[in-house]
Design an enzyme around this catalytic site. Structure first.
Site: not given
Length: 228
Positions: A45, A49, A118, A121
């Site tokens: 995650e 991002d 989450d 990502e």
């Protein structure tokens, strides 16, 4: 490594077949399922991002070669925020393949916005590690689709404008109340009411709470400005 039929179908939905399926398994494993021998998706995650951010920054620069940073920044924020990731996750039904602990599953983890965002990502990071940035970026652009072209509408922050208007009138900021929720868990539709202490209110319906709140705020602000 063999993967389940559900994950095979999920690969078709994202348009990428993994050379290393273990990356995909890790990406859809929530911390509630982790153990000393089984990792979770938190590290992915973190990476995803950043991959998403770079992909979107480049896409926005290429889409509008004249836009100043002041215009690009809100567009960027609208496209990479957790709510946007969760919306995409619902469209490709990430919730159906999430590996969750019992308590998280019983509490509705498959449809929680933060958890879905989450995981989205993490999937991006898994694709990046499996096939490189170009493949990950192509997947992002494909999955985000029309959101990129329509981002100006989503980037306008009606809630902030409504709050500023209320403060200028000596009023408390509006409250946002969930009036209704319907539809399947992977594609819910929310109706939100924006309410002022004066009794004035407006409602809006959208596919995420944030979008519904923004639309309700915009409707209430238009109503208030018209009545002045």
């Amino acid at each position: 490594m063999k993967i389940s039929s559900e994950l095979k179908d999920f690969q078709k939905r994202i348009g990428h077949e993994f050379a290393d399926p273990a990356l995909l398994t890790e990406a859809v494993t929530h911390a509630s399922m982790s153990s000393p021998t089984r990792g979770d998706n938190q590290r992915l995650e973190f990476l995803g991002d950043r991959v998403l951010g770079l992909a979107m920054a480049q896409a926005l620069l290429e889409a509008d070669t004249e836009a100043a940073e002041g215009k690009l920044a809100p567009r960027f924020n609208a496209l990479v925020r957790k709510e946007a990731c969760a919306d995409v996750a619902r469209e490709i039904d990430v919730g159906a393949v999430l590996r969750l602990g019992r308590s998280e599953m019983l509490s509705g983890g498959r449809r929680k916005e933060a958890l879905l965002g989450d995981a989205m990502e993490a999937v991006i990071a898994a694709v990046y590690l499996d096939a490189g940035f170009d493949v990950a970026q192509a997947m992002i652009i494909r999955l985000w689709g029309k959101r990129i072209g329509e981002v100006d509408a989503d980037a306008r922050d009606a809630k902030t404008a409504m709050q500023e208007w209320a403060q200028a009138q000596g009023l408390q900021p509006p409250r946002y109340v969930e009036v209704n929720r319907e539809g399947p868990d992977h594609a819910p539709v929310f109706t939100i009411a924006a309410q002022l202490t004066t009794g004035a209110a407006a409602q809006a319906t959208a596919k995420s709470k944030r979008q519904a709140e923004q639309a309700a705020a915009a409707a209430l602000l238009a109503q208030m400005e018209k009545s002045q």
